[in-house]
Design an enzyme around this catalytic site. Structure first.
Site, PDB file in Angstrom:
ATOM      1  N   HIS A  15      36.125  39.717  47.630  1.00  0.00           N
ATOM      2  CA  HIS A  15      36.579  40.674  47.250  1.00  0.00           C
ATOM      3  C   HIS A  15      34.681  40.032  46.349  1.00  0.00           C
ATOM      4  CE1 HIS A  15      36.561  42.499  42.991  1.00  0.00           C
ATOM      5  NE2 HIS A  15      37.896  42.649  43.519  1.00  0.00           N
ATOM      6  N   LYS A  56      46.188  40.827  36.235  1.00  0.00           N
ATOM      7  CA  LYS A  56      46.903  41.056  36.914  1.00  0.00           C
ATOM      8  C   LYS A  56      48.701  40.314  37.579  1.00  0.00           C
ATOM      9  CE  LYS A  56      43.402  42.018  40.117  1.00  0.00           C
ATOM     10  NZ  LYS A  56      42.752  42.959  40.572  1.00  0.00           N
ATOM     11  N   CYS A  64      37.044  46.950  46.411  1.00  0.00           N
ATOM     12  CA  CYS A  64      35.885  46.344  46.278  1.00  0.00           C
ATOM     13  C   CYS A  64      35.808  44.996  47.172  1.00  0.00           C
ATOM     14  CB  CYS A  64      36.209  45.291  44.646  1.00  0.00           C
ATOM     15  SG  CYS A  64      36.046  46.582  44.019  1.00  0.00           S
TER      16      CYS A  64
END
Lengths: 144, 416
Positions: free
Chosen positions: B127, B230, B370
């Site tokens: 990422h 998350k 991303c």
């Protein structure tokens, strides 16, 4: 609000067979623009002669909306003077904000439905941002 | 809540107020969990309780509310430490998110440790938040970045890893589970060989801690970063775990109140761990609510949560491959993967897929997630990603497939 409001037949036609796709011989302005959030990108090339856009072409990758918008835009600005192009640009922005464009935009008006899908407006505007950038005097001869 | 051997989706869904809504007239199918998860009522309650009942600053007030806030905040740290198998709360630094945790290491440890010619070993599946901080650290120190090769199915090429790991490698920074491919990287083995070469290892655990029972002591990683939002927690709270001896050797990142020992006009000393790294008033409510999220996951059973996500991903992978024109990325059937599947469809850009699905109430993510270099490696500018969590069901995956068939027909009649 239905999908047909967004994906008008003419938009999908332009997506399937984009007009003015490729590079331009004798281009006087080349602009690369990328939407960093989604990865869509466009290379816009203009050939400007005596303050008039003789030809416009684009290459890029993106969704149906950004590609159709680029295809229609390059049709719409061909043969126009720089001030006329600026007027079309302003009218298209009005259309994307859900307002009356205040001029006849031809095929481009098929994109009016995008205004009701706020997350997709940036897709439709990408080629126009590239156009605006290439009209800035500092960025290339097209604006001169 | 009693521990059950399986995830009871219907009863779990009742804990999540947001899931009861309709989107465009259709029941919401939330498949964007790798971006952020929804919050159970107990987490929302923990936030409300803090603000309505004992809102106060921590570590400084001498009154009852301050004492309660401090006690709950520090208890949250202990819950989080246990949740990831850390030896103690001193190794748990509360930050905003994974990105801030990685930056903390890049701006303190890396800038002090790295010398010109040193190497940071990364993978192409990182990422941006586990890539760009190292680009900047390398630029600042003269270190260089190296990248492990990936196998065609998106797993690390172990031979390439061993070949690139050398005496100049000071840090291996790697994601535990890829947010695009779903690849699970062999962290324990990577940590072992990294340490043999004298390199430290940092793990981006943003996609693993929410799903996989992660134990930092077993993994033997030096740094591990994850985000609360998350894993059922609020936004704005995340965690950096690091081995205490490394944290002791590090300079502070941000400085100011709360992190000081003694201050004179000219200089200051630092508080002991972990507070040395927590300058300013922290996200008190966020930390307390994150601990509540950890407890919620433990009540369900970490292994149950993991198996549920794996089952959904496996099922989605199989169903997606039945749709004509769909291409899926990452490890194939039979290889364990994170609770997500990324895919593309011939003739339909991922944005258009996402718009069509949204009309059916299905929320997915479209774009490069991303991870632009990874998409360059995959050879596609963007993918669509469906990512799952404990409140999702196989019936919802069936709805996704039906909606994708509709998208194919919708675009197909024009595209031919």
């Amino acid at each position: 609000m239905s999908l047909d409001d967004l994906y008008r037949e003419i938009i999908l036609d332009h997506y399937r067979q984009p007009h003015n796709f490729g590079s331009l011989a004798g281009a006087t302005a080349t602009t690369h623009l990328k939407n960093p959030s989604c990865g869509d990108e466009i290379d816009l090339e203009l050939r400007v002669n005596n303050g008039r856009i003789e030809a416009a072409a684009f290459r890029g990758q993106g969704c149906s909306i950004s590609q159709a918008s680029a295809s229609m835009m390059t049709d719409a600005i061909r043969g126009k003077t720089i001030p006329e192009v600026r007027e079309i640009l302003a009218a298209f922005r009005r259309l994307m904000h859900g307002n009356d464009p205040q001029m006849d935009l031809g095929d481009l008006e098929a994109l009016a439905g995008v205004a009701r899908f706020p997350v997709r407006i940036k897709c439709a505007l990408l080629p126009w941002e590239a156009l605006e950038k290439s009209l800035r005097p500092a960025d290339g001869p097209a604006g001169k | 809540m009693p521990k059950t051997s399986e995830i009871d989706v219907a009863s779990i869904r009742a804990d999540f107020p947001i899931l009861a809504q309709k989107v465009h007239g259709r029941p919401l199918v939330y498949f964007d969990n790798a971006a952020t998860t929804q919050k159970p009522r107990v987490v929302i309650e923990a936030l409300r309780e803090y603000y309505e009942e004992y809102n106060s600053n921590v570590h400084r007030g001498l009154h009852a509310l301050a004492e309660k806030a401090t006690e709950r905040y520090e208890a949250a740290r202990e819950v989080v430490a246990r949740f990831i198998g850390a030896p103690g709360p001193g190794s748990i630094i509360f930050v905003r998110n994974t990105t801030e945790a990685i930056n903390l290491v890049a701006y303190t440890w890396a800038r002090k440790t790295l010398r010109p010619g040193d190497e940071i070993l990364l993978t192409p599946m990182e990422h941006h938040s586990n890539l760009v901080p190292w680009q900047l650290a390398a630029r600042a120190t003269g270190a260089r970045l190296r990248f492990v090769d990936l196998l065609p199915d998106g797993q690390i090429d172990w031979n390439s890893f061993l070949r690139l790991l050398g005496p100049r490698t000071r840090l291996v920074a790697v994601t535990h589970i890829s947010n695009v491919l779903g690849t699970i990287n062999p962290i324990r083995a990577m940590a072992q060989v990294s340490h043999q070469q004298g390199a430290a290892i940092l793990v981006d655990a943003a996609q693993s801690v929410p799903h996989l029972p992660v134990n930092v002591s077993e993994l033997d990683c030096d740094f591990l970063a994850f985000s609360g939002h998350k894993m059922l927690g609020p936004t704005g709270i995340g965690v950096l775990y690091a081995k205490e001896e490394i944290l002791e050797s590090m300079e502070p990142f941000l400085s100011g109140g709360e992190m000081i020992g003694e201050v004179t006009l000219e200089s200051a000393t630092w508080r002991e761990l972990p507070w040395k790294f927590e300058a300013g008033t922290p996200n008190i409510a966020g930390a307390i609510a994150l601990a509540r999220a950890c407890q919620y996951l433990e009540d369900l059973g970490r292994e149950n949560v993991w198996q549920h996500g794996l089952r959904l991903a496996t099922y989605a992978l199989k169903r997606l491959q039945e749709v004509e024109g769909v291409h899926v990325y990452g490890p194939g059937p039979g290889t364990p993967r994170g609770a997500l599947v990324s895919f593309t469809m011939e003739g339909i850009h991922p944005h258009d897929i996402s718009t069509v699905l949204d009309q059916d109430g299905i929320a997915i993510r479209a774009g490069h997630h991303c991870a632009e270099p990874l998409h360059r490696w995959l050879g596609v500018p963007a993918t669509a990603r469906a990512s799952f969590y404990l409140y999702n069901s196989e019936a919802e995956v069936d709805q996704l497939i039906a909606s994708l068939q509709r998208a194919r027909e919708y675009f197909g009649h024009v595209l031919g």
